[in-house]
Design a protein around this motif. Sequence first.
Motif, PDB file in Angstrom:
ATOM      1  N   LEU A 183      33.114  51.562  53.075  1.00 57.06           N
ATOM      2  CA  LEU A 183      34.458  51.410  53.118  1.00 57.06           C
ATOM      3  C   LEU A 183      34.984  49.895  53.365  1.00 57.06           C
ATOM      4  N   ALA A 184      34.277  49.634  54.476  1.00 57.24           N
ATOM      5  CA  ALA A 184      34.618  48.208  54.965  1.00 57.24           C
ATOM      6  C   ALA A 184      34.528  47.025  54.005  1.00 57.24           C
ATOM      7  N   LYS A 185      33.136  47.338  53.214  1.00 57.17           N
ATOM      8  CA  LYS A 185      32.728  46.229  52.161  1.00 57.17           C
ATOM      9  C   LYS A 185      33.833  46.336  50.975  1.00 57.17           C
ATOM     10  N   ALA A 186      34.074  47.395  50.682  1.00 55.15           N
ATOM     11  CA  ALA A 186      34.984  47.590  49.550  1.00 55.15           C
ATOM     12  C   ALA A 186      36.411  47.097  49.730  1.00 55.15           C
ATOM     13  N   GLN A 187      36.940  47.438  51.220  1.00 51.08           N
ATOM     14  CA  GLN A 187      38.170  46.913  51.499  1.00 51.08           C
ATOM     15  C   GLN A 187      38.217  45.207  51.527  1.00 51.08           C
ATOM     16  N   ALA A 188      37.088  44.683  52.111  1.00 49.47           N
ATOM     17  CA  ALA A 188      36.992  43.118  52.042  1.00 49.47           C
ATOM     18  C   ALA A 188      36.745  42.655  50.724  1.00 49.47           C
ATOM     19  N   LYS A 189      36.166  43.177  49.948  1.00 44.68           N
ATOM     20  CA  LYS A 189      36.195  42.705  48.490  1.00 44.68           C
ATOM     21  C   LYS A 189      37.729  42.859  47.758  1.00 44.68           C
ATOM     22  N   ALA A 190      38.281  43.905  47.804  1.00 49.97           N
ATOM     23  CA  ALA A 190      39.754  44.281  47.505  1.00 49.97           C
ATOM     24  C   ALA A 190      40.578  43.170  47.975  1.00 49.97           C
ATOM     25  N   ALA A 191      40.452  42.953  49.333  1.00 50.93           N
ATOM     26  CA  ALA A 191      41.214  41.684  50.147  1.00 50.93           C
ATOM     27  C   ALA A 191      40.874  40.403  49.457  1.00 50.93           C
ATOM     28  N   GLU A 192      39.681  39.951  49.222  1.00 51.69           N
ATOM     29  CA  GLU A 192      39.259  38.686  48.486  1.00 51.69           C
ATOM     30  C   GLU A 192      39.714  38.550  47.204  1.00 51.69           C
ATOM     31  N   ASN A 193      39.777  39.728  46.329  1.00 50.92           N
ATOM     32  CA  ASN A 193      40.120  39.833  44.893  1.00 50.92           C
ATOM     33  C   ASN A 193      41.788  39.791  45.193  1.00 50.92           C
ATOM     34  N   TYR A 194      42.376  39.986  45.987  1.00 49.20           N
ATOM     35  CA  TYR A 194      43.794  39.892  46.051  1.00 49.20           C
ATOM     36  C   TYR A 194      44.325  38.560  46.428  1.00 49.20           C
ATOM     37  N   ASP A 195      43.422  37.975  47.231  1.00 48.04           N
ATOM     38  CA  ASP A 195      43.786  36.426  47.636  1.00 48.04           C
ATOM     39  C   ASP A 195      43.541  35.621  46.556  1.00 48.04           C
ATOM     40  N   LEU A 196      42.453  35.876  45.771  1.00 47.24           N
ATOM     41  CA  LEU A 196      42.148  35.106  44.470  1.00 47.24           C
ATOM     42  C   LEU A 196      43.278  35.248  43.449  1.00 47.24           C
ATOM     43  N   TYR A 197      44.031  36.491  43.370  1.00 50.50           N
ATOM     44  CA  TYR A 197      44.943  36.856  42.233  1.00 50.50           C
ATOM     45  C   TYR A 197      46.148  36.264  42.890  1.00 50.50           C
ATOM     46  N   VAL A 198      46.602  36.132  44.234  1.00 49.25           N
ATOM     47  CA  VAL A 198      47.794  35.349  44.655  1.00 49.25           C
ATOM     48  C   VAL A 198      47.657  33.844  44.654  1.00 49.25           C
ATOM     49  N   ARG A 199      46.619  33.281  44.701  1.00 45.94           N
ATOM     50  CA  ARG A 199      46.063  31.978  44.544  1.00 45.94           C
ATOM     51  C   ARG A 199      46.358  31.317  42.901  1.00 45.94           C
ATOM     52  N   ALA A 200      45.951  32.310  42.309  1.00 46.68           N
ATOM     53  CA  ALA A 200      45.826  31.995  40.891  1.00 46.68           C
ATOM     54  C   ALA A 200      47.469  32.082  40.260  1.00 46.68           C
ATOM     55  N   VAL A 201      48.060  33.243  40.754  1.00 45.41           N
ATOM     56  CA  VAL A 201      49.705  33.158  40.380  1.00 45.41           C
ATOM     57  C   VAL A 201      50.187  31.838  40.776  1.00 45.41           C
ATOM     58  N   ALA A 202      49.951  31.658  42.239  1.00 47.77           N
ATOM     59  CA  ALA A 202      50.579  30.369  42.642  1.00 47.77           C
ATOM     60  C   ALA A 202      50.195  29.352  41.816  1.00 47.77           C
ATOM     61  N   GLU A 203      49.143  28.910  41.563  1.00 41.35           N
ATOM     62  CA  GLU A 203      48.603  27.670  40.767  1.00 41.35           C
ATOM     63  C   GLU A 203      49.328  27.829  39.520  1.00 41.35           C
ATOM     64  N   ALA A 204      49.456  28.813  38.792  1.00 40.44           N
ATOM     65  CA  ALA A 204      50.145  29.023  37.550  1.00 40.44           C
ATOM     66  C   ALA A 204      51.696  28.754  37.645  1.00 40.44           C
ATOM     67  N   ASP A 205      52.312  29.101  38.618  1.00 38.33           N
ATOM     68  CA  ASP A 205      53.612  28.678  38.945  1.00 38.33           C
ATOM     69  C   ASP A 205      53.860  27.518  39.073  1.00 38.33           C
ATOM     70  N   ASN A 206      52.964  26.690  40.148  1.00 42.73           N
ATOM     71  CA  ASN A 206      52.912  25.278  40.195  1.00 42.73           C
ATOM     72  C   ASN A 206      52.759  24.540  39.023  1.00 42.73           C
ATOM     73  N   THR A 207      51.849  24.917  38.063  1.00 44.15           N
ATOM     74  CA  THR A 207      51.558  24.159  36.863  1.00 44.15           C
ATOM     75  C   THR A 207      53.001  24.113  36.062  1.00 44.15           C
ATOM     76  N   ARG A 208      53.357  25.346  36.139  1.00 41.60           N
ATOM     77  CA  ARG A 208      54.650  25.596  35.232  1.00 41.60           C
ATOM     78  C   ARG A 208      55.682  24.724  35.646  1.00 41.60           C
ATOM     79  N   ARG A 209      56.015  24.863  36.831  1.00 44.16           N
ATOM     80  CA  ARG A 209      56.993  23.793  37.582  1.00 44.16           C
ATOM     81  C   ARG A 209      56.776  22.467  37.301  1.00 44.16           C
ATOM     82  N   ARG A 210      55.655  21.873  37.400  1.00 40.64           N
ATOM     83  CA  ARG A 210      55.089  20.480  37.541  1.00 40.64           C
ATOM     84  C   ARG A 210      55.351  20.013  35.946  1.00 40.64           C
ATOM     85  N   ARG A 211      54.789  20.921  34.993  1.00 40.74           N
ATOM     86  CA  ARG A 211      55.289  20.551  33.435  1.00 40.74           C
ATOM     87  C   ARG A 211      56.703  20.492  33.168  1.00 40.74           C
ATOM     88  N   ALA A 212      57.251  21.511  33.776  1.00 39.97           N
ATOM     89  CA  ALA A 212      58.998  21.391  33.427  1.00 39.97           C
ATOM     90  C   ALA A 212      59.626  20.147  34.010  1.00 39.97           C
TER      91      ALA A 212
END
Length: 182
Positions: A38-67
Amino acid sequence: MQENELKNGQNVPPQDEAAQQAPAEAPELPDLDLSAELAKAQAKAAENYDLYVRAVAEADNTRRRRASEDVAKARKFGIEKFAESMLPVVDSMEKALEASANEKGPFKEGLEITYRQLLSALEHNGMKCENPVGLKFDPNTMQAITMVKDPAVQPGCVATVFQRGWKIADRVLRPAMVAVAQ
């Protein structure tokens, strides 16, 4: 009921009382540490969520920079059509100054002041005049009209400028029309 009664047409053997009272034991499973899994699964879920948040932020920054870049380009080159329409006015003022070279008086002074103000306004808005006399011929910013023999100018360099070139924010607005030395 009797123990030897028929059940579904079959004879059921008698069972001992201890077997009837104790529940059947579960088959032995390999020793698993469920809390560790359970601890391993929760750690993996937290890691995937962190990657998702970073990807969304990077896409948003790219869109703002391009605009932001698009807005900067629009500001920089938005005056381009107006600037192109002003170039014949500048050329006419230069011809008028050449024609009145021998004149003196308030008319010529007013013409010179107006010409300087026009050049100042164009330069203030990002336009630059190109007068490439003596420079090496550059086909990206110049248009060769003719080739001339001029011993005072090195071959491949501009000998005469027929019409000055203009740039707006390092983009060629109008190439200079030149004669190139042979």
